[in-house]
Scaffold this motif. Structure first.
Motif: not given
Ligand code: FES
Length: 520
Positions: A101, A120, A125, A162, A165-167, A169
């Motif tokens: 990440c 985020s 990431r 979101k 980018g993506a939420p 992890e």
């Protein structure tokens, strides 16, 4: 309403709401003897957050599992553990996978959540690594999210959104036990979580490792039924039943009243609340809260909910005594006289110790027990940030603003991290933290309560009389094994600093202790 699940403990069937921690369910079912110490004494949960290792039991054949970190599942088989080595089989969930990440956040409390959300949103990431079953750290972790304050619910909701980018992890029930700092930073993980052993490779890391409670030894502190204040709170959140039990709440700092109020709400009879700080000192701190009226109202509401408990300042625990292997009485003192209060639960701790071990392992400078950071929460190691309690205990609001600054800067948005609004808020909460620490610092009498026969190291049963104050911590380790037990000195290390002024020894992996079988 969660459904009930059935767990078998030493052949006895107990039921608990699904999602309860095993430690909470067992305590609620009157199991008081979880493990046996190296010299044969009964032990039971203390910290409620995986630090002290006193709640270890055998779960479905796997020995030495920390029951405060394990959710109850239907059909689970538990044996309370004699002090045996056990069969070191690899855990069934051991998967040697690795992930990468931009920003890894270590710790899932308010600072970690704010850092993850901010990074985020700035397009990074993000992976968050947390020991808990669910996000929130000790302060926001609850079986029932509806019971949390609105601000906490909002932050937890934002974690799933979101951003740029993506939420983020979320790696739950995972602990970083080793870190290698190079061009990238590799964090090695252990944990009971589904993803098991593995590693996270990150370009940048935000350490939001929180704090643990300061436990100071006194005669009787190892008796089952003696808990840390935050430990009691965590076990209550985990579903511990205390209805009808007599509780004494003692120690220092702003956790006393919320814990006493939570016990009272859960049906316990709070017999006594003992704050070691003198009333004049506590009053001066409270008077300085004029700019934070919500905190004053909150303290007043907690006090009002105690339904007749005696509250005294300048009063502390002298010792505890037990009957039938568990706490039955506590001896309190105000320095002039001492008296006895009967109890089934004694909750006692003295504020917090910043969790700086991982930062020290990574080479970050630590000053006065806190990770040294600049205005952007950068540590002295390139690509490593630190936010929240490891930089000094100052509470949730400080953790949130520091987490945001660290997350933004780690994701490359230095301009927003430097914004005057965030910097002003950070500085204000830092000043609050300094005043808090000064007002509730444990007095000398409390720091030196251990008698010759008091156990100082709970893991190795090392008594005060075996320790020579002229030693270094390294000598003490070599001669007595103090700080070398499963908790790796997380409990007795601070006690040694208080008693003898010993500075912490070198940090080596595994940080915080783990099973040998998990090291891979
Ligand atoms: S209390 Fe765990 S090593 Fe001493």
């Amino acid at each position: 309403m969660p459904r009930d699940v059935t767990v078998t403990v030493d052949g006895r069937r107990i039921s608990a709401p699904e999602g309860s921690t095993l430690a909470s369910a067992m305590l609620g079912a009157e199991v008081t003897h979880f493990r046996t110490s190296v010299t044969g004494a009964p032990r039971a949960p203390v910290c409620g957050m995986g630090v002290c290792f006193e709640c270890r039991v055998t779960v479905d054949g796997r020995p030495h599992q920390r029951s405060c970190l394990i959710p109850c599942t239907d059909g689970m088989r538990v044996e309370t553990s004699p002090n045996e080595i056990g069969a070191w089989a690899p855990p069934p969930d051991a998967v040697h996978e690795s992930r990468s990440c931009d920003v890894a956040v270590v710790g899932g409390g308010p600072a970690g959540i704010a850092a993850a959300v901010a990074a985020s949103a700035a397009g990074a990431r993000v992976i968050v690594i947390d020991q808990g079953m669910r996000p929130g750290g000790q302060i926001w972790r609850h079986r029932d999210p509806a019971a949390l304050p609105k601000a906490a619910r909002n932050w937890l909701a934002r974690l799933g959104e979101k951003g740029g980018g993506a939420p983020p992890e979320w790696l739950a029930r995972s602990t970083v036990f080793d870190a290698r700092v190079g061009e990238d930073i590799v964090l090695r993980l252990t944990g009971e979580g589904a993803r098991g052993c593995g590693a996270v490779r990150a370009r940048r890391v935000v350490l939001a490792t929180g704090a643990r409670e300061l436990l100071l030894p006194f005669d009787g502190w190892t008796l089952p039924g003696v808990l840390a204040l935050g430990g009691a709170q965590a076990l209550l959140k985990g579903g511990m039943v205390v209805r009808g039990k007599r509780a004494v709440v003692a120690g220092s700092g702003p956790l006393l009243l919320p814990v006493a109020a939570a016990l009272s709400r859960a049906g316990a009879r709070v017999m006594f609340v003992a704050e070691q700080a003198p009333i004049a000192q506590a009053a001066a701190f409270a008077a300085g809260l004029w700019s934070h009226p919500a905190k004053l109202w909150q303290a007043a509401a907690y006090g009002a909910s105690l339904r007749g408990a005696t509250v005294r300042f300048g009063t502390w625990v002298r010792s505890a005594e037990g009957d039938q292997g568990r706490v039955a009485r506590v001896r309190l003192t105000n320095g002039r006289r001492a008296w006895t209060v009967p109890c089934d639960l004694l909750c006692a701790s003295y504020g917090f110790v910043p969790a700086v071990e991982l930062a020290r392992l990574m080479g970050c400078d630590v000053e006065r027990g806190r990770v040294a950071v600049d205005a952007l929460q950068r540590t002295t190691v390139p690509n490593v940030w630190c936010a929240g309690e490891p930089t000094g205990v100052a509470g949730e609001a400080a953790a949130l603003v520091e987490g945001r600054i660290a997350g933004l800067d780690a994701a490359g948005d230095e301009a927003r991290a430097r914004s005057a609004r965030l910097q002003r808020a950070r500085d204000g909460w830092r000043r609050f933290g300094e005043r808090l620490t000064d007002a509730f610092r444990p007095r000398d009498e409390v720091r030196r309560l251990a008698s010759d026969s008091t156990v100082v190291c709970r893991c190795e049963d090392v008594r005060r009389e075996s320790l020579d104050p002229s030693w270094s911590v390294r000598q003490a380790k070599l001669y007595t094994r103090i700080t070398m037990g499963p908790c790796q000195g997380m409990v007795c290390g601070a006690a040694c600093t208080s008693l003898f002024g010993w500075s912490p020894g070198t940090v080596r992996p595994p940080v915080g202790g783990t099973e040998v079988a998990r090291l891979g």
